[in-house]
Design a protein around this motif. Sequence first.
Motif, PDB file in Angstrom:
ATOM      1  N   ILE A 149      -3.946  -5.436   7.055  1.00  0.00           N
ATOM      2  CA  ILE A 149      -5.245  -5.360   6.382  1.00  0.00           C
ATOM      3  C   ILE A 149      -5.858  -6.750   6.259  1.00  0.00           C
ATOM      4  N   ALA A 150      -5.046  -7.755   5.936  1.00  0.00           N
ATOM      5  CA  ALA A 150      -5.550  -9.123   5.817  1.00  0.00           C
ATOM      6  C   ALA A 150      -6.143  -9.611   7.126  1.00  0.00           C
ATOM      7  N   ALA A 151      -5.508  -9.238   8.239  1.00  0.00           N
ATOM      8  CA  ALA A 151      -5.969  -9.697   9.554  1.00  0.00           C
ATOM      9  C   ALA A 151      -7.193  -8.946  10.040  1.00  0.00           C
ATOM     10  N   HIS A 152      -7.404  -7.723   9.535  1.00  0.00           N
ATOM     11  CA  HIS A 152      -8.491  -6.867  10.023  1.00  0.00           C
ATOM     12  C   HIS A 152      -9.257  -6.276   8.843  1.00  0.00           C
ATOM     13  N   ALA A 153      -9.709  -7.158   7.957  1.00  0.00           N
ATOM     14  CA  ALA A 153     -10.275  -6.744   6.673  1.00  0.00           C
ATOM     15  C   ALA A 153     -11.491  -5.833   6.813  1.00  0.00           C
ATOM     16  N   LYS A 154     -12.290  -5.999   7.864  1.00  0.00           N
ATOM     17  CA  LYS A 154     -13.505  -5.199   8.019  1.00  0.00           C
ATOM     18  C   LYS A 154     -13.203  -3.716   8.180  1.00  0.00           C
ATOM     19  N   ARG A 155     -11.997  -3.395   8.591  1.00  0.00           N
ATOM     20  CA  ARG A 155     -11.636  -1.999   8.848  1.00  0.00           C
ATOM     21  C   ARG A 155     -11.222  -1.246   7.583  1.00  0.00           C
ATOM     22  N   PHE A 156     -11.215  -1.938   6.439  1.00  0.00           N
ATOM     23  CA  PHE A 156     -10.670  -1.321   5.233  1.00  0.00           C
ATOM     24  C   PHE A 156     -11.601  -1.495   4.041  1.00  0.00           C
ATOM     25  N   ALA A 157     -11.363  -0.677   3.006  1.00  0.00           N
ATOM     26  CA  ALA A 157     -12.217  -0.661   1.826  1.00  0.00           C
ATOM     27  C   ALA A 157     -11.906  -1.835   0.899  1.00  0.00           C
ATOM     28  N   ASP A 158     -12.710  -1.969  -0.137  1.00  0.00           N
ATOM     29  CA  ASP A 158     -12.540  -3.054  -1.105  1.00  0.00           C
ATOM     30  C   ASP A 158     -11.431  -2.770  -2.110  1.00  0.00           C
ATOM     31  N   ALA A 159     -10.916  -1.541  -2.111  1.00  0.00           N
ATOM     32  CA  ALA A 159      -9.825  -1.179  -3.009  1.00  0.00           C
ATOM     33  C   ALA A 159      -8.815  -0.331  -2.250  1.00  0.00           C
ATOM     34  N   VAL A 160      -7.559  -0.442  -2.653  1.00  0.00           N
ATOM     35  CA  VAL A 160      -6.465   0.269  -1.985  1.00  0.00           C
ATOM     36  C   VAL A 160      -5.703   1.086  -3.022  1.00  0.00           C
ATOM     37  N   ILE A 161      -5.358   2.310  -2.656  1.00  0.00           N
ATOM     38  CA  ILE A 161      -4.580   3.171  -3.543  1.00  0.00           C
ATOM     39  C   ILE A 161      -3.359   3.706  -2.802  1.00  0.00           C
ATOM     40  N   THR A 162      -2.409   4.204  -3.548  1.00  0.00           N
ATOM     41  CA  THR A 162      -1.293   4.934  -2.968  1.00  0.00           C
ATOM     42  C   THR A 162      -0.764   5.900  -4.008  1.00  0.00           C
ATOM     43  N   GLU A 163      -0.323   7.074  -3.546  1.00  0.00           N
ATOM     44  CA  GLU A 163       0.277   8.059  -4.430  1.00  0.00           C
ATOM     45  C   GLU A 163       1.789   7.989  -4.282  1.00  0.00           C
ATOM     46  N   ILE A 164       2.479   7.838  -5.394  1.00  0.00           N
ATOM     47  CA  ILE A 164       3.932   7.792  -5.391  1.00  0.00           C
ATOM     48  C   ILE A 164       4.463   9.196  -5.697  1.00  0.00           C
ATOM     49  N   VAL A 165       5.469   9.612  -4.951  1.00  0.00           N
ATOM     50  CA  VAL A 165       6.011  10.959  -5.121  1.00  0.00           C
ATOM     51  C   VAL A 165       6.526  11.151  -6.548  1.00  0.00           C
ATOM     52  N   GLY A 166       6.118  12.266  -7.152  1.00  0.00           N
ATOM     53  CA  GLY A 166       6.504  12.560  -8.527  1.00  0.00           C
ATOM     54  C   GLY A 166       7.874  13.211  -8.620  1.00  0.00           C
ATOM     55  N   TYR A 167       8.247  13.522  -9.836  1.00  0.00           N
ATOM     56  CA  TYR A 167       9.598  14.020 -10.104  1.00  0.00           C
ATOM     57  C   TYR A 167       9.790  15.458  -9.633  1.00  0.00           C
ATOM     58  N   SER A 168      10.905  15.687  -8.970  1.00  0.00           N
ATOM     59  CA  SER A 168      11.430  17.029  -8.710  1.00  0.00           C
ATOM     60  C   SER A 168      12.944  16.917  -8.756  1.00  0.00           C
ATOM     61  N   ASP A 169      13.629  18.005  -9.101  1.00  0.00           N
ATOM     62  CA  ASP A 169      15.074  17.933  -9.256  1.00  0.00           C
ATOM     63  C   ASP A 169      15.790  18.062  -7.918  1.00  0.00           C
ATOM     64  N   GLU A 170      17.115  18.076  -7.965  1.00  0.00           N
ATOM     65  CA  GLU A 170      17.907  18.100  -6.728  1.00  0.00           C
ATOM     66  C   GLU A 170      17.726  19.390  -5.941  1.00  0.00           C
ATOM     67  N   ASN A 171      17.167  20.416  -6.590  1.00  0.00           N
ATOM     68  CA  ASN A 171      16.902  21.682  -5.903  1.00  0.00           C
ATOM     69  C   ASN A 171      15.465  21.787  -5.411  1.00  0.00           C
ATOM     70  N   GLY A 172      14.711  20.687  -5.550  1.00  0.00           N
ATOM     71  CA  GLY A 172      13.324  20.689  -5.107  1.00  0.00           C
ATOM     72  C   GLY A 172      12.375  21.387  -6.064  1.00  0.00           C
ATOM     73  N   GLN A 173      12.780  21.541  -7.319  1.00  0.00           N
ATOM     74  CA  GLN A 173      11.938  22.179  -8.320  1.00  0.00           C
ATOM     75  C   GLN A 173      11.151  21.115  -9.083  1.00  0.00           C
ATOM     76  N   SER A 174       9.851  21.315  -9.186  1.00  0.00           N
ATOM     77  CA  SER A 174       8.993  20.404  -9.935  1.00  0.00           C
ATOM     78  C   SER A 174       8.550  21.082 -11.224  1.00  0.00           C
ATOM     79  N   PRO A 175       8.981  20.595 -12.382  1.00  0.00           N
ATOM     80  CA  PRO A 175       8.554  21.203 -13.646  1.00  0.00           C
ATOM     81  C   PRO A 175       7.036  21.224 -13.808  1.00  0.00           C
ATOM     82  N   PHE A 176       6.365  20.191 -13.293  1.00  0.00           N
ATOM     83  CA  PHE A 176       4.911  20.159 -13.415  1.00  0.00           C
ATOM     84  C   PHE A 176       4.275  21.253 -12.568  1.00  0.00           C
ATOM     85  N   TRP A 177       4.729  21.393 -11.326  1.00  0.00           N
ATOM     86  CA  TRP A 177       4.198  22.443 -10.463  1.00  0.00           C
ATOM     87  C   TRP A 177       4.483  23.822 -11.049  1.00  0.00           C
ATOM     88  N   ASP A 178       5.689  24.015 -11.549  1.00  0.00           N
ATOM     89  CA  ASP A 178       6.050  25.319 -12.099  1.00  0.00           C
ATOM     90  C   ASP A 178       5.190  25.674 -13.308  1.00  0.00           C
TER      91      ASP A 178
END
Length: 338
Positions: A149-178
């Motif tokens: 991004i630093a080398a090719h700044a024109k190709r990107f926005a003025d702000a950057v975001i990322t979503e980090i994977v939320g909690y789910s248990d060892e069985n793939g169950q997400s209390p929030f989704w449920d």
Amino acid sequence: MLALRPVQLTDLPQLQQLARDSLVGVTSLPDDTAQLRDKILASCASFDSEAQSNGQENYFFVLEDLAEQRLRGCSEILATAGFSEPFYSLRNRMFTSTSRELNIQHGVPALSLCHDLSGHTLLRGFHVDAALVGSAQAQMLSRARLLFIAAHAKRFADAVITEIVGYSDENGQSPFWDALGKHFFDLPYVEAERLCGLQSRSFLAELMPHYPIYVPMLPQSAQDCIGKVHPDGQEAFDILEREGFETNSYVDLFDAGPTLYARTSNIHSIAHSQTAVARLSATRTSGGQYLVSNDLLLGYRAIVAELDWLPGQPVPLDAQMLEALHVKDGSQVRLIAL
């Protein structure tokens, strides 16, 4: 030696294996041959484009063991989240109600469906071999995107975001989704995330409630998930937090994982990376570890190197490092200390 480079169509079989091994919730890395092939072709077209602003381009990188010709991880930059369709998330803010007659003002946290983050550059698709977790190579897999991004700044926005994977248990169950999403889709969390990877999150988001969801009305197990990082996602979170990314009031639509945000110009590797001339060195020098990249586009490469280097001086690289970076003696390179 491990090097980061743009993905190629010949990487498809190994990339699909990475997809099978990736954490549930990394929807940008679907275990589907046709989808991955389309993603690779789109990335190749993006690297080959002459874009002068952030558009619909996605830049997909792989981390390759050059000696074994084996992929050890991947990561991606989407130039503009929500370019072709809204980028949905949940806004977590206080909803204040007031009674003048009773002289009472009360605030209740509420989740609201929104696409406020559309238009930002999005980091996604981070997956690293378990054996490399906590290593300098894992840092490279994430941070080399920032040098790009630093080398090719024109190709990107003025702000950057990322979503980090939320909690789910060892069985793939997400209390929030449920507690929330499952009431609007007769699907388990793992299947909902799989469909997002294969199709689009928009078709699921549009079926979610468009009115505020009052957090205290959710089960405590679901409330505890809001902004909580999955243990296997902590590596990605920590690397970017050290870069200056911060959590904000937005969480993921399906598992309530945190969203990280930073102004592009304030990101450490972008603000503090330096360019210098590469010089062929007959021997490897000892010193600090650096992330080193070239400033090319389609030929972008990055490696981790131990260097005895001072700002303003040429960067001593041996023949193997020069070859891995696809540069020559006298070429310009970009570097940042790890």
